[in-house]
Design a protein around this motif. Structure first.
Motif, PDB file in Angstrom:
ATOM      1  N   TRP A  47       0.838  -1.205   0.000  1.00 45.47           N
ATOM      2  CA  TRP A  47       0.000   0.000   0.000  1.00 45.47           C
ATOM      3  C   TRP A  47       0.871   1.253   0.000  1.00 45.47           C
ATOM      4  O   TRP A  47       0.614   2.202  -0.747  1.00 45.47           O
ATOM      5  CB  TRP A  47      -0.910   0.013   1.225  1.00 45.47           C
ATOM      6  N   LEU A  48       1.910   1.251   0.836  1.00 44.03           N
ATOM      7  CA  LEU A  48       2.767   2.425   0.943  1.00 44.03           C
ATOM      8  C   LEU A  48       3.423   2.744  -0.395  1.00 44.03           C
ATOM      9  O   LEU A  48       3.438   3.910  -0.829  1.00 44.03           O
ATOM     10  CB  LEU A  48       3.837   2.188   2.009  1.00 44.03           C
ATOM     11  N   TRP A  49       3.961   1.730  -1.059  1.00 45.11           N
ATOM     12  CA  TRP A  49       4.622   1.982  -2.342  1.00 45.11           C
ATOM     13  C   TRP A  49       3.623   2.534  -3.370  1.00 45.11           C
ATOM     14  O   TRP A  49       3.920   3.506  -4.065  1.00 45.11           O
ATOM     15  CB  TRP A  49       5.272   0.706  -2.868  1.00 45.11           C
ATOM     16  N   ALA A  50       2.462   1.893  -3.446  1.00 45.30           N
ATOM     17  CA  ALA A  50       1.454   2.351  -4.412  1.00 45.30           C
ATOM     18  C   ALA A  50       1.021   3.779  -4.108  1.00 45.30           C
ATOM     19  O   ALA A  50       0.821   4.585  -5.025  1.00 45.30           O
ATOM     20  CB  ALA A  50       0.253   1.413  -4.384  1.00 45.30           C
ATOM     21  N   ARG A  51       0.897   4.103  -2.827  1.00 39.56           N
ATOM     22  CA  ARG A  51       0.480   5.453  -2.449  1.00 39.56           C
ATOM     23  C   ARG A  51       1.553   6.481  -2.826  1.00 39.56           C
ATOM     24  O   ARG A  51       1.239   7.546  -3.366  1.00 39.56           O
ATOM     25  CB  ARG A  51       0.220   5.482  -0.934  1.00 39.56           C
ATOM     26  N   MET A  52       2.822   6.177  -2.561  1.00 36.86           N
ATOM     27  CA  MET A  52       3.884   7.133  -2.871  1.00 36.86           C
ATOM     28  C   MET A  52       4.091   7.256  -4.383  1.00 36.86           C
ATOM     29  O   MET A  52       4.414   8.336  -4.883  1.00 36.86           O
ATOM     30  CB  MET A  52       5.193   6.728  -2.189  1.00 36.86           C
ATOM     31  N   GLU A  53       3.902   6.165  -5.108  1.00 33.14           N
ATOM     32  CA  GLU A  53       3.985   6.221  -6.571  1.00 33.14           C
ATOM     33  C   GLU A  53       2.829   7.045  -7.136  1.00 33.14           C
ATOM     34  O   GLU A  53       3.022   7.887  -8.031  1.00 33.14           O
ATOM     35  CB  GLU A  53       3.962   4.814  -7.144  1.00 33.14           C
ATOM     36  N   ALA A  54       1.617   6.832  -6.611  1.00 27.86           N
ATOM     37  CA  ALA A  54       0.443   7.549  -7.104  1.00 27.86           C
ATOM     38  C   ALA A  54       0.588   9.051  -6.915  1.00 27.86           C
ATOM     39  O   ALA A  54       0.066   9.842  -7.714  1.00 27.86           O
ATOM     40  CB  ALA A  54      -0.813   7.045  -6.392  1.00 27.86           C
ATOM     41  N   GLN A  55       1.319   9.466  -5.888  1.00 25.97           N
ATOM     42  CA  GLN A  55       1.501  10.894  -5.638  1.00 25.97           C
ATOM     43  C   GLN A  55       2.308  11.569  -6.746  1.00 25.97           C
ATOM     44  O   GLN A  55       2.276  12.782  -6.876  1.00 25.97           O
ATOM     45  CB  GLN A  55       2.172  11.107  -4.275  1.00 25.97           C
ATOM     46  N   THR A  56       3.027  10.791  -7.533  1.00 27.58           N
ATOM     47  CA  THR A  56       3.763  11.356  -8.657  1.00 27.58           C
ATOM     48  C   THR A  56       2.957  11.307  -9.956  1.00 27.58           C
ATOM     49  O   THR A  56       3.445  11.743 -10.998  1.00 27.58           O
ATOM     50  CB  THR A  56       5.099  10.616  -8.866  1.00 27.58           C
ATOM     51  N   VAL A  57       1.733  10.765  -9.883  1.00 27.38           N
ATOM     52  CA  VAL A  57       0.894  10.635 -11.080  1.00 27.38           C
ATOM     53  C   VAL A  57      -0.361  11.487 -10.983  1.00 27.38           C
ATOM     54  O   VAL A  57      -0.726  12.180 -11.936  1.00 27.38           O
ATOM     55  CB  VAL A  57       0.512   9.156 -11.312  1.00 27.38           C
ATOM     56  N   PHE A  58      -1.044  11.447  -9.833  1.00 30.34           N
ATOM     57  CA  PHE A  58      -2.313  12.154  -9.668  1.00 30.34           C
ATOM     58  C   PHE A  58      -2.230  13.164  -8.524  1.00 30.34           C
ATOM     59  O   PHE A  58      -1.466  12.984  -7.574  1.00 30.34           O
ATOM     60  CB  PHE A  58      -3.454  11.168  -9.356  1.00 30.34           C
ATOM     61  N   PHE A  59      -3.012  14.205  -8.620  1.00 29.78           N
ATOM     62  CA  PHE A  59      -3.246  15.092  -7.488  1.00 29.78           C
ATOM     63  C   PHE A  59      -4.730  15.389  -7.416  1.00 29.78           C
ATOM     64  O   PHE A  59      -5.279  15.986  -8.343  1.00 29.78           O
ATOM     65  CB  PHE A  59      -2.460  16.392  -7.610  1.00 29.78           C
ATOM     66  N   PRO A  60      -5.390  14.976  -6.335  1.00 27.60           N
ATOM     67  CA  PRO A  60      -4.814  14.258  -5.202  1.00 27.60           C
ATOM     68  C   PRO A  60      -4.417  12.831  -5.577  1.00 27.60           C
ATOM     69  O   PRO A  60      -4.928  12.268  -6.545  1.00 27.60           O
ATOM     70  CB  PRO A  60      -5.938  14.274  -4.168  1.00 27.60           C
ATOM     71  N   TRP A  61      -3.541  12.252  -4.771  1.00 29.94           N
ATOM     72  CA  TRP A  61      -2.942  10.963  -5.122  1.00 29.94           C
ATOM     73  C   TRP A  61      -3.967   9.835  -5.231  1.00 29.94           C
ATOM     74  O   TRP A  61      -3.770   8.886  -5.999  1.00 29.94           O
ATOM     75  CB  TRP A  61      -1.875  10.579  -4.085  1.00 29.94           C
ATOM     76  N   HIS A  62      -5.065   9.929  -4.479  1.00 27.49           N
ATOM     77  CA  HIS A  62      -6.038   8.837  -4.469  1.00 27.49           C
ATOM     78  C   HIS A  62      -7.056   8.954  -5.604  1.00 27.49           C
ATOM     79  O   HIS A  62      -7.977   8.151  -5.704  1.00 27.49           O
ATOM     80  CB  HIS A  62      -6.770   8.798  -3.129  1.00 27.49           C
ATOM     81  N   SER A  63      -6.881   9.935  -6.487  1.00 25.92           N
ATOM     82  CA  SER A  63      -7.799  10.107  -7.608  1.00 25.92           C
ATOM     83  C   SER A  63      -7.451   9.135  -8.742  1.00 25.92           C
ATOM     84  O   SER A  63      -6.303   8.723  -8.899  1.00 25.92           O
ATOM     85  CB  SER A  63      -7.726  11.535  -8.135  1.00 25.92           C
ATOM     86  N   THR A  64      -8.453   8.786  -9.525  1.00 26.14           N
ATOM     87  CA  THR A  64      -8.232   8.054 -10.784  1.00 26.14           C
ATOM     88  C   THR A  64      -8.834   8.827 -11.959  1.00 26.14           C
ATOM     89  O   THR A  64      -8.952   8.289 -13.059  1.00 26.14           O
ATOM     90  CB  THR A  64      -8.867   6.649 -10.720  1.00 26.14           C
TER      91      THR A  64
END
Length: 466
Positions: A157-174
């Motif tokens: 979960w931690l890795w996916a969350r930190m990676e997502a922060q470099t792709v989306f803002f906010p990070w939990h968005s799709t």
């Protein structure tokens, strides 16, 4: 692993321990990192400031990195600004420069508004100006608890969350509309951010929360004329410079190097007090590297030096009371993890540290590989210890694109309490070492910090006992 520079030291502020990095010599500029990071993340701007003849002083924000938290459940930017002000006072500085990135920008803006007489100049790199809808959304969803799981899935979960922060803002968005126009960060960059959050654990939330409760409109009219509000064109917060609170106040620069250069020029043009020659303690310089030294107990009598096991740190040790006890984070381990790129002569390196600390006559003891090292340093015949070495080749804990190394470290830590050696994994190698979920997780984080030095030290210990 990422190597960072600068002189490190701990400063005690109102009973709290604060880790500081220092770069350069000259007028003091305090550089405040973003969330959920630590002071290692602002090295690039610190180096630029140092090259302009300034002293960059980068503390780990209270509750982040290796700094103790504030005694508040939900501190805000003003609370962090007051804590920063107390740090400047502790260091004997009455007028300072300031630079902050994102969360740090909110902190330095609050500092300048609260303490204008102590602010020579400031640079806000990515100052947030949230809408009420954004603030409500982020406070509701952006900061989920970091919860340990017995199977290590919290590492995934931690890795996916930190990676997502470099792709989306906010990070939990799709939502494709909220995808940022930038490349996914390198495994090394994501790993460094993940390690920062692992150092903080679930306590990352109150530190990060301060960024979302910050209100630019409450401070911008109180900023001094020496305030520079800026952003890079690619920063997700660049759009905030067009919002009512910041409209007409900001400068957009093409890239991060340009912003750092502009910040250095601005802060050099409005210098604060000269920084003291020495800042903090707790680290011993051995060439270009730094060894963390912990004084665990005081008292009369002969000093005791304690050495931890391979892949561990001083936090694994239980010190006796009533006598002076000193523990070292061995090279490449714990707070000594940075640097140490070349081969390590374990006995000679520790011997050099003991001589520098005037501890050459101290009693030395250790755990696991540390006990073998203690025997060699004491001139005694090394006794066989439980360290049997790692398989060849040793498992890699280097950053991988999918974060598998984080889960691997947790699985190794889990197996260590069941088998000796951990990779034996058969009834003949069974052990029953008590370890709860928290202890297993802490061991996994220690292994990730030690990286290849874990297996290096184990291999040395095996050779020393044969």
């Amino acid at each position: 692993m990422i190597r960072t520079g600068g002189e490190r030291g701990f400063v005690t502020v109102d009973g709290r321990s604060v880790l500081i990095r220092r770069y350069g010599r000259g007028p003091a500029v305090f550089v405040i990192h973003g969330s959920p990071q630590s002071s290692r993340a602002v090295e690039a701007v610190c180096q630029t400031l140092a090259a302009r003849g300034l002293t960059a002083i980068a503390p780990d924000t209270p509750g982040a990195g290796a700094s103790d938290p504030l005694p508040l459940a939900e501190p805000n930017s003003a609370d962090f600004a007051r804590a920063l002000h107390r740090l400047t006072e502790t260091l004997g500085l009455s007028r300072v420069g300031l630079y902050g990135f994102h969360t740090g920008a909110a902190t330095v803006a609050a500092f300048a508004a609260l303490f204008p007489q102590n602010t020579a100049a400031l640079v806000c790199d990515g100052l947030p100006a949230w809408t009420e809808a954004e603030r409500a959304r982020f406070l509701a969803d952006y900061l989920p608890p970091f919860e340990l799981r017995w199977d290590g899935s919290h590492m995934a979960w931690l890795w996916a969350r930190m990676e997502a922060q470099t792709v989306f803002f906010p990070w939990h968005s799709t939502d494709p509309a909220e995808r940022m126009s930038m490349a996914v960060s390198s495994p090394e960059h994501i790993h460094a951010n993940a390690m920062d959050l692992l150092a903080t654990g679930d306590a990352y939330r109150p530190v990060y929360r301060a960024a979302f409760t910050f209100r630019a409109e409450a401070v911008v009219d109180r900023l001094p004329s020496t305030a520079l509000v800026a952003s890079t064109a690619s920063d997700v917060l660049a759009a905030h410079l067009d919002r009512p609170a910041l409209a007409g106040r900001g400068l957009i620069l093409p890239d991060i190097a340009s912003l750092h250069d502009a910040a250095a020029d601005h802060l050099a043009a409005h210098p604060g007090d000269p920084a003291p020659d020495h800042i903090g303690g707790g680290f011993l310089a051995l060439g270009d590297d730094r060894l963390a030294v912990h004084r665990l107990s005081e008292g009369p009598g002969r000093p005791l030096v304690m050495l931890h096991d391979a892949g561990g740190s001083v936090t694994d040790l239980t010190a006796p009371t009533g006598r002076p006890v000193i523990a070292l984070d061995l090279p490449g381990h714990g707070l000594s993890a940075e640097g140490w790129r070349g081969p390590i002569d374990w006995p000679e390196t520790v011997r050099a540290a003991l001589n520098a600390l005037s501890l050459s006559d101290a009693e030395i003891t250790g755990v696991g590989a540390g006990s073998v090292l203690a025997s060699v340093l004491s001139g005694a015949e090394p006794l066989p210890c439980r360290v049997l070495g790692a398989p060849e080749p040793p498992p890699s804990l280097s950053p991988e694109w999918d974060g598998a190394h984080l889960i691997r470290a947790f699985r190794i830590a889990s197996c260590e309490r069941l088998f000796d050696p951990w990779y034996g994994r058969d009834p003949a190698r069974r052990i029953d070492r008590p370890a709860d979920l928290h202890t297993t997780h802490v061991r996994a984080v220690s292994l990730l910090r030690a990286h290849r030095r874990w297996s290096d030290l184990e291999t040395w210990a095996v050779q020393a006992t044969h």
